[in-house]
Design a protein around this motif. Sequence first.
Motif, short mmCIF file in Angstrom:
data_model
loop_
_atom_site.label_atom_id
_atom_site.label_comp_id
_atom_site.label_asym_id
_atom_site.label_seq_id
_atom_site.Cartn_x
_atom_site.Cartn_y
_atom_site.Cartn_z
N TRP A 97 -5.37 -2.95 5.92
CA TRP A 97 -5.74 -2.12 4.74
C TRP A 97 -6.21 -0.84 5.99
CZ3 TRP A 97 -10.24 -3.10 1.24
CH2 TRP A 97 -10.60 -2.04 -0.15
N MET A 143 1.12 -0.89 0.03
CA MET A 143 0.01 -0.52 -0.11
C MET A 143 0.78 1.41 -0.09
SD MET A 143 -3.45 -0.58 1.21
CE MET A 143 -4.13 -2.54 1.30
N THR A 165 -3.68 2.50 5.84
CA THR A 165 -4.69 3.79 5.56
C THR A 165 -5.45 4.51 5.90
OG1 THR A 165 -6.52 2.20 4.63
CG2 THR A 165 -4.70 2.70 3.13
#
Lengths: 203, 392
Positions: B306, B49, B310
């Motif tokens: 995730w 990411m 983020t």
Amino acid sequence: MIQAIAFYLFAIMVIVSGALTITSRNPVHAVLWLILAFFNAAGLMVLVGAEFIAMLLVIVYVGAVAVLFLFVVMMLNVDFAELRAGFARYAAIGLALAIALAAEVMIAFGAWSAGGIQLARRAAPIDPGVSNIAAIGQLLYTRYLFVFEGAGLVLLVAMIGAIVLTHRERGGVRGQNVARQIARRPQDATRNTQPVVGQGIDL
Amino acid sequence: MTAFFTSYGMDYGWAWFLSTIIGILVIALPLMLAVAMIIYADRKIWAAMALRRGPNVVGPFGLLQSFADGLKVFLQETIVPTAANKGLFLLAPIITFTVALIVWAVVPFGVGVVLADINVGLLYVLAASSLGVYGIILAGWSSNSKYPFFSAIRAAAQMVSYEVAIGFILISVVLWSGSFNLSDIVNAQRAIYPWLPVNGFIFNPLLFPMAIMFFISSLAETQRAPFDLTEAESELVAGYQTEYSSMSFALFWLGEYANVILMCALNAILFWGGYLPPFDWAPLYLVPGIIWLFAKMLFFFFLFSWVKATVPRYRYDQLMRLGWKVFLPVSLFWVFLVSGFLMLTRVGTECDASERVYLKQYGTATALYQAQRPVYPTDGVCRDKVLSEKRP
């Protein structure tokens, strides 16, 4: 055999950790011994087949009440030496209380073994196939509904009372209004100008 | 497995003991391996990411990175600070690690594949997860150091706050499935609609918001980002584990990730049908249930990673506001809603009102049974359920 071993293990641990709770010098250690005592009491509950009560004991006492105890004891830094200084003064009252409690236990036990009082059935027989939780739920929410709700109401009143008694309004505190922050748009907060060179702007 | 040992002429008690020990090993050892791999996966996802490569040096694709790290901490020296409370300092990581492991006893991996199939399974989970906070509090306090102590205080408040909301969420699941047993909860999710063959409470519009709230609460309960204020490196160095080194540090690490995997498993079991396939379609049942469970757990772990990669970290007052002012009222209201809906549609429909009695009404000393008609038609239980053997 294994039941007897487990029972004596749990029972001895309850008594030992209970004694260490009141004798340990460090308050944090005292709370930890108390937690161990709760745990072993839960173990005893499992042994008599009251697994629901055991789990409640762990969730409510170990998981919530004792955490708050530990929290408070750590934050306040209680000086036990200072508390011990008043030991002689309160020794007489403490002794009287201890004797009263012991007498009550003896009277209760005597009355129970004499079998004089038949206030309720000794044991609540449970049908095969109905789990403990289901049986407790059926009784609590049908026969003893009003007592149960009354107990809940008492707790609610106590909780609200504690909040009302300790809450104080402090002026001048800038709270965060999330809805207002989200509703705020760039055009409300900023202004675009084109000042003439050397003039600056009025604010 | 107990039957297997008794077939070799072993005493039942010993057979049970031995099979339980084997069951514990069968769960705990792969779990440790899973923790190592999941740490690697976490770092890889996080790196992807951030457009980095992540661990890629040790072993093929860096697969052995976690084992190298494990070996490294194993060979380090255990440092106990001079002013620390030594006993509690060493006890704290052990508590965290043990508590992270004991919950796995009630997790069903398949039909009947569970170490302890107790009927208070969910309460056991709640009890054990409420113990997790002790490891952190004790670590923070016994280190006798400022930052760990702040971290411990934060952790205590955070975990206690979110447990309240989690409790209400679990209550609504229990109401719907009618059992505290995790296997029964999974089985109750099978084909929840006659007209739509789906497995899982997530497809139930009344329970769907609870599933979302449970996911967010499980992030807070395991102290993962964005709720990782207990180890916020920008303010508290490493939080409660600042003073730890070597194996005691590794135990925290393992316990933390074991808890994360457990929360993934709970999300899967409580709302996504556990070991059931997502759709109630016969060919899907050919795939073993454990594979469905692992697939769901991996999906949730990906979500955890995730979110960690983020979402920026919450401020502490925002965390508390979310727990107490948003999740608690909403989940409480939802419990009312769910129980009201069930009252309306389900309670008192198994048998006629004339067949309903209170569970127990033993009258006199002669043990005569006195059936008493409940006041309200939906009170009590069906007569045939209760009186199977006790009717005089």
